[in-house]
Write a protein that holds these residues in place. Structure first.
Motif, mmCIF file in Angstrom:
data_model
loop_
_atom_site.group_PDB
_atom_site.id
_atom_site.type_symbol
_atom_site.label_atom_id
_atom_site.label_comp_id
_atom_site.label_asym_id
_atom_site.label_seq_id
_atom_site.Cartn_x
_atom_site.Cartn_y
_atom_site.Cartn_z
ATOM 1 N N UNK A 34 0.832 -1.204 0.000
ATOM 2 C CA UNK A 34 0.000 0.000 0.000
ATOM 3 C C UNK A 34 0.868 1.255 0.000
ATOM 4 N N UNK A 35 1.952 1.249 0.783
ATOM 5 C CA UNK A 35 2.872 2.392 0.802
ATOM 6 C C UNK A 35 3.602 2.541 -0.523
ATOM 7 N N UNK A 36 3.962 1.427 -1.124
ATOM 8 C CA UNK A 36 4.634 1.460 -2.427
ATOM 9 C C UNK A 36 3.691 2.027 -3.487
ATOM 10 N N UNK A 44 -4.467 3.541 -5.413
ATOM 11 C CA UNK A 44 -4.488 2.634 -4.269
ATOM 12 C C UNK A 44 -3.800 1.332 -4.657
ATOM 13 N N UNK A 45 -3.701 0.410 -3.700
ATOM 14 C CA UNK A 45 -2.996 -0.839 -3.938
ATOM 15 C C UNK A 45 -3.687 -1.692 -5.001
ATOM 16 N N UNK A 46 -5.011 -1.680 -5.024
ATOM 17 C CA UNK A 46 -5.715 -2.499 -6.018
ATOM 18 C C UNK A 46 -5.476 -1.981 -7.438
ATOM 19 N N UNK A 47 -5.337 -0.666 -7.586
ATOM 20 C CA UNK A 47 -5.013 -0.083 -8.896
ATOM 21 C C UNK A 47 -3.630 -0.544 -9.338
ATOM 22 N N UNK A 60 1.962 -7.706 -7.670
ATOM 23 C CA UNK A 60 3.147 -7.076 -7.081
ATOM 24 C C UNK A 60 3.883 -8.002 -6.113
ATOM 25 N N UNK A 61 3.147 -8.751 -5.308
ATOM 26 C CA UNK A 61 3.822 -9.655 -4.373
ATOM 27 C C UNK A 61 4.533 -10.796 -5.104
ATOM 28 N N UNK A 62 4.090 -11.116 -6.311
ATOM 29 C CA UNK A 62 4.758 -12.138 -7.110
ATOM 30 C C UNK A 62 6.096 -11.690 -7.669
ATOM 31 N N UNK A 63 6.338 -10.384 -7.674
ATOM 32 C CA UNK A 63 7.622 -9.869 -8.159
ATOM 33 C C UNK A 63 8.585 -9.581 -7.019
#
Length: 95
Positions: A34-36, A44-47, A60-63
């Motif tokens: 979310x901060x990134x 937002x994070x979903x975007x 994103x978590x997969x990278x």
């Protein structure tokens, strides 16, 4: 910008924002996604997640690289002789 890259401004800005977010994700500081997303300019994070799936085919978590392995506080044992029985008498604390 079209003259330099061959891309219109909107797609170029999208790629640059993605690259910035990817660089932040790969930093070892383990900042929240979310901060990134906020730092990279996403709403937002979903975007950010939707754009990552569209551009990279990953979330994103997969990278994100895996966290470093921590050494176990439990001492390991090693066998004194190959083929020896694995009872307590045949092992000693690893030094």
């Amino acid at each position: 910008m079209l003259d330099w890259t061959g891309l219109p401004p909107k797609p170029m800005a999208r790629i640059l924002r993605f690259q910035h977010a990817l660089a932040l994700i790969r930093c070892p500081s383990r900042v929240s996604l979310a901060e990134i997303a906020q730092a990279a300019g996403y709403a937002d994070q979903s975007h950010m997640t939707a754009e990552f799936r569209d551009i990279a085919g990953l979330t994103p978590s997969g990278t994100r690289p895996p966290p470093p392995l921590r050494q176990s506080p439990i001492p390991t044992r090693r066998c004194l002789a190959p083929g020896a029985s694995f009872g307590l008498a045949s092992c000693k604390e690893k030094t």
